[in-house]
Design an enzyme around this catalytic site. Structure first.
Site, PDB file in Angstrom:
ATOM      1  CG  HIS A 107      -0.330  -0.181   2.518  1.00 49.26           C
ATOM      2  ND1 HIS A 107       0.165  -1.397   2.946  1.00 49.26           N
ATOM      3  CD2 HIS A 107      -0.082   0.682   3.523  1.00 49.26           C
ATOM      4  CE1 HIS A 107       0.689  -1.265   4.147  1.00 49.26           C
ATOM      5  NE2 HIS A 107       0.553  -0.017   4.524  1.00 49.26           N
ATOM      6  CG  LEU A 217       0.349   4.394  14.651  1.00 46.74           C
ATOM      7  CD1 LEU A 217      -0.033   5.777  14.124  1.00 46.74           C
ATOM      8  CD2 LEU A 217      -0.459   4.030  15.883  1.00 46.74           C
ATOM      9  CD  GLU A 397       1.758 -26.878   3.861  1.00 42.48           C
ATOM     10  OE1 GLU A 397       1.530 -25.995   4.737  1.00 42.48           O
ATOM     11  OE2 GLU A 397       2.080 -28.049   4.146  1.00 42.48           O
ATOM     12  CG  PHE A 423      -1.767 -30.045   3.036  1.00 43.85           C
ATOM     13  CD1 PHE A 423      -2.811 -30.037   3.971  1.00 43.85           C
ATOM     14  CD2 PHE A 423      -1.005 -31.194   2.921  1.00 43.85           C
ATOM     15  CE1 PHE A 423      -3.074 -31.150   4.763  1.00 43.85           C
ATOM     16  CE2 PHE A 423      -1.259 -32.311   3.717  1.00 43.85           C
ATOM     17  CZ  PHE A 423      -2.292 -32.292   4.636  1.00 43.85           C
ATOM     18  CG  HIS A 447      -2.121 -37.945  -1.221  1.00 38.34           C
ATOM     19  ND1 HIS A 447      -0.967 -37.858  -1.963  1.00 38.34           N
ATOM     20  CD2 HIS A 447      -1.965 -38.992  -0.384  1.00 38.34           C
ATOM     21  CE1 HIS A 447      -0.133 -38.815  -1.579  1.00 38.34           C
ATOM     22  NE2 HIS A 447      -0.723 -39.521  -0.627  1.00 38.34           N
TER      23      HIS A 447
HETATM   24  C1  LIG Z   1      -3.583  -9.748   4.437  1.00 39.15           C
HETATM   25  C2  LIG Z   1      -4.074  -8.339   4.587  1.00 39.15           C
HETATM   26  N1  LIG Z   1      -4.882  -8.017   5.617  1.00 39.15           N
HETATM   27  C3  LIG Z   1      -5.353  -6.765   5.757  1.00 39.15           C
HETATM   28  C4  LIG Z   1      -5.048  -5.804   4.849  1.00 39.15           C
HETATM   29  C5  LIG Z   1      -5.607  -4.385   4.984  1.00 39.15           C
HETATM   30  N2  LIG Z   1      -4.540  -3.457   5.373  1.00 39.15           N
HETATM   31  C6  LIG Z   1      -3.896  -2.708   4.491  1.00 39.15           C
HETATM   32  S1  LIG Z   1      -2.671  -1.778   5.169  1.00 39.15           S
HETATM   33  C7  LIG Z   1      -3.024  -2.368   6.721  1.00 39.15           C
HETATM   34  C8  LIG Z   1      -2.208  -1.921   7.891  1.00 39.15           C
HETATM   35  C9  LIG Z   1      -0.775  -2.211   7.633  1.00 39.15           C
HETATM   36  O1  LIG Z   1       0.013  -1.821   8.717  1.00 39.15           O
HETATM   37  P1  LIG Z   1       1.586  -1.849   8.601  1.00 39.15           P
HETATM   38  O2  LIG Z   1       2.040  -3.168   8.078  1.00 39.15           O
HETATM   39  O3  LIG Z   1       2.110  -1.454   9.915  1.00 39.15           O
HETATM   40  O4  LIG Z   1       1.910  -0.781   7.491  1.00 39.15           O
HETATM   41  P2  LIG Z   1       1.881   0.805   7.631  1.00 39.15           P
HETATM   42  O5  LIG Z   1       0.687   1.269   6.851  1.00 39.15           O
HETATM   43  O6  LIG Z   1       1.797   1.161   9.063  1.00 39.15           O
HETATM   44  O7  LIG Z   1       3.122   1.232   7.022  1.00 39.15           O
HETATM   45  C10 LIG Z   1      -4.093  -3.272   6.668  1.00 39.15           C
HETATM   46  C11 LIG Z   1      -4.686  -3.936   7.833  1.00 39.15           C
HETATM   47  C12 LIG Z   1      -4.217  -6.173   3.783  1.00 39.15           C
HETATM   48  N3  LIG Z   1      -3.871  -5.325   2.826  1.00 39.15           N
HETATM   49  N4  LIG Z   1      -3.727  -7.438   3.689  1.00 39.15           N
END
Ligand SMILES: Cc1ncc(C[n+]2csc(CCOP(=O)(O)OP(=O)(O)O)c2C)c(N)n1
Ligand SMILES: *[C@@H]1O[C@H](CO)[C@@H](O)[C@H](O)[C@H]1NC(C)=O
Ligand SMILES: *[C@@H]1O[C@H](CO)[C@@H](O)[C@H](O)[C@H]1NC(C)=O
Ligand SMILES: *[C@@H]1O[C@H](CO)[C@@H](O)[C@H](O)[C@H]1NC(C)=O
Ligand SMILES: *[C@@H]1O[C@H](CO)[C@@H](O)[C@H](O)[C@H]1NC(C)=O
Length: 658
Positions: A107, A217, A397, A423, A447
């Site tokens: 992100h 955070l 896995e 799995f 399997h």
């Molecule tokens: C497997 C998964 N679960 C939930 C999310 C939703 N999500 C996106 S960013 C985030 C928080 C991420 O926190 P962090 O790893 O600390 O990154 P930061 O934004 O603080 O840099 C969440 C819960 C996701 N993208 N992937």
């Protein structure tokens, strides 16, 4: 987006020692001085970090969505990695010699795009098209961007892929390139991260660096460990990594730690502040995934701009060492036809192992992975012949699938990864991301179904067809004998996208001769007369049950046409429809899988537009149990007697309806 600026040949490389010196207490301080970047460089790196923040904010505000605070915490880390540490050709991001970078916290994509604008590869103005439907700059990294090898955004998966790349660099390519992975602290709660941590230390991936952005955070809450960097350090050390805590906003500290020589995978635990440089949002909950409103952004950008100190020094990444071998994965062929005899009893799982070993004998770049099931999936036949190209992934896995994707990245290897079909369900998120990554990995699930027998339902793959059919880039092979299994392997090695090969435990007769030709999406008509009454479609063990039912029914003067689909996706609709027309549209499907999403539903979808067709489906309707394979086929209504009974019923119903 192609390169927008060429790197002039006269650009200076960063001055850096070529051969790191092993530190000893006596020489340590001398070495540190040696690595220390000059003040101009430090200032230039700090300026880059500020520009990365500025561009991340501009892009997300323009898009009206995105994660500026998640970008801000890693600005110095990205600046140092891309303009002091990594060696790569910025005009050629896919160059095989380049150091690799995986943004596991996907992100934070806008700052990755800002980096590539800083190198000159992207136009700065393009950054403002972030998340637009006609821009390559999607919300999260995707491989249509030349500088992205694996898609990220489902958290917890980047490090596994980075492990696959580092393993490839160290053991297959034996090259100098290194692999850097940037993770969020929130995603450290994912078990898959720790599977990757174990893998990296077990295989001594000293060419791998993980940078943990400890910004305290997550999305809706502080992370469990908040700013307790010493706890991260202890955990990483317990997993066999060298772990160093640094101030993630100090360019000098980052340069220093990234220049240290290494003998282990290195975790850099970077203490940072989420939203750093955005005063309203610094270290505050409630700002995750929120772009700055324009009015706020204006003030913040002005403030950031004022921090850029004029500095004459321009930084350029150092060129990589050109020692990765050229690899061609085109035309991976079997050297000879299969050597099975008609009627010989061979389990398709064993045929998988034999074919894999054979494929590897003539193709250097075929590699195999398994998760401690190699003597069940028969991947061990490959290991026995090609131990250097077998990667034991142990019972992890999710990580195995990510490592497979990492090994396949940049077309370095033809990868086959196997475990029990069931799995793979726990790695479904990784498989889904493999499709988004445009990966060409091949997976074999052994399997499948109740026909495994005594081990019972926890070991039976009964959802795998549904799972793999739902993946857009997937080809699903379901071979029914040893010859077609070997053919499936050769086809899979040359088929783009994800390939899944479903194999079975029981030994069944070889029904195809060695010169039989197989193609993706081409079914085989196994039994046919001039006057067939019903078309039965089975695969794997149920194809053999269908053939046995046809034999029984022949004595009752009922002729059955039997079809082997070979691939469930794509399904050979034409062969099915043409043959079913000869049996008045009467089709019976029978499969060792649950009803939902399997062969029966695939056939229904294929004949949906046909008038006068009827499809009777036979599949496993409940959670099964232990027993002998043949007992279970009977108990769950998919054996030869059940098929014969269904044929009689279909015929009597359609006779009554006349
Ligand atoms: C497997 C998964 N679960 C939930 C999310 C939703 N999500 C996106 S960013 C985030 C928080 C991420 O926190 P962090 O790893 O600390 O990154 P930061 O934004 O603080 O840099 C969440 C819960 C996701 N993208 N992937
Ligand atoms: C796999 O190998 C182990 C160790 O040799 C052995 O104990 C086990 O029975 C084997 N399993 C199968 C399914 O063959
Ligand atoms: C094997 O199959 C090929 C192609 O279908 C056929 O031409 C050939 O006659 C078959 N050979 C045998 C021994 O059955
Ligand atoms: C169906 O085909 C198989 C394989 O060719 C053959 O052995 C069998 O006799 C056929 N069965 C019938 C009923 O024709
Ligand atoms: C069924 O017909 C519709 C309308 O013509 C067509 O779009 C669709 O592709 C057809 N589906 C199949 C499976 O043939």
């Amino acid at each position: 987006g192609g390169p927008t600026r060429q790197r002039p040949a006269s650009w200076p490389a960063l001055s850096r020692p070529r051969h790191p010196v092993i530190p000893s207490s006596r020489h340590r301080s001398q070495m540190e001085d040696y690595h220390k970047p000059d003040q101009q460089t430090v200032q230039a790196l700090a300026n880059i970090a500020t520009r990365l923040r500025i561009n991340s904010i501009k892009a997300t505000t323009a898009a009206g969505s995105g994660h500026p605070t998640s970008c801000s915490s890693v600005a110095e880390i990205m600046s140092v990695l891309f303009f002091n540490t990594m060696k790569y050709r910025p005009e050629d991001p896919k160059n095989i010699h380049n150091d690799r970078f995986v943004l596991s916290k996907g992100h934070a994509a806008p700052i990755l795009y800002a980096v590539w604008a800083e190198t000159g590869y992207l136009k700065e103005s393009e950054l403002l098209n972030l998340r637009k439907v006609d821009s390559i700059l999607e919300g999260h990294p995707v491989p249509k961007q030349q500088f992205v090898d694996v898609a990220t955004g489902s958290l917890g998966q980047g490090l596994g892929a980075a492990c696959g790349m580092a393993y490839t660099g160290k053991y297959f390519d034996k090259a100098s390139y290194r692999v850097f992975c940037l993770l969020g602290d929130g995603e450290m709660s994912e078990g898959s991260v720790w599977e990757a941590m174990s893998f990296a230390s077990y295989y001594q991936l000293d060419n791998l660096v993980a940078v943990l952005d400890i910004n305290r955070l997550g999305q809706s809450d502080p992370t469990p460990l908040q700013h307790h960097t010493e706890k991260y350090q202890r955990r990483c050390e317990a997993f066999g990594w060298q772990a160093v805590v640094v101030d993630g906003h100090s360019v000098e500290e980052l340069c220093k730690v990234l220049n240290q020589p290494r003998h282990q995978p290195l975790a850099i635990i970077a203490k940072t502040i989420k939203g750093k440089g955005i005063s309203v949002a610094e270290d505050k909950l409630g700002w995750h995934g929120k772009p700055l409103p324009r009015e706020v952004a204006d003030g913040v950008l002005k403030e950031l701009q004022s921090r850029i100190v004029s500095c004459s020094k321009r930084l350029y990444p150092a060129a990589p060492c050109e020692d990765a071998p050229a690899v061609s994965l085109r035309n991976v062929r079997m050297p000879s036809a299969p050597s099975y005899k008609l009627g010989e009893k061979v389990a398709t799982r064993k045929a998988y192992g034999m074919a894999l070993a054979k494929l590897g004998r003539y193709n250097q770049h075929v590699i195999a992975l398994d998760g401690d099931t190699k003597n069940s999936t028969f991947a061990e036949l490959f290991k026995n012949e090609h131990p250097d190209r077998y990667v034991e992934c142990y019972i992890a896995e999710q990580n195995m699938v990510s490592v497979a994707v990492g090994c396949a990245a940049r077309d370095r290897s033809v990868v086959f990864a196997s475990t029990f079909a069931t799995f793979f369900t726990r790695a479904y998120d990784q498989l889904r991301m493999a499709a988004i990554s445009e990966s060409n990995v091949n997976l074999c699930g052994s399997h499948c179904g109740v026909s495994i027998g005594e081990d019972g339902p926890s070991q039976m793959g009964l959802e795998d067809l549904a799972m793999f059919r739902a993946i857009p880039t997937a080809t699903v092979f379901y071979p029914s004998d040893a010859v077609s299994t070997e053919k499936a392997m050769e086809l899979a090695a040359n088929t783009k996208g994800l390939c899944y090969i479903r194999t079975s435990r029981p030994e069944n007769s070889v029904i195809y001769n060695s010169s039989e030709d197989f193609h993706v999406g081409q079914a085989k008509v196994v039994n046919k007369t001039n006057d067939d009454h019903v078309t039965v479609i089975g695969a794997g063990v149920t194809l053999h049950e269908a053939m046995a039912a046809a034999e029984q029914l022949k004595k009752e003067r009922i002729n059955v046409r039997v079809i082997d689909p070979f691939t469930i996706k794509p399904l050979d609709s034409k062969t099915i429809i043409d043959n079913a027309k000869a049996t008045r549209g009467r089709i019976i499907t029978v499969e060792d899988h649950y009803y939902e999403g399997g062969l029966g539903e695939a056939v229904c979808a294929a004949v949906v537009n046909e008038t006068g067709f009827s499809v009777h489906r036979m599949a496993v309707a409940q959670v099964p149990r232990s027993g002998k394979p043949q007992e279970l086929l009977r108990l769950f209504g998919i054996d030869r007697d059940a098929i014969a009974q269904a044929v009689r019923k279909v015929l009597s119903t359609s006779a009554n309806n006349k």
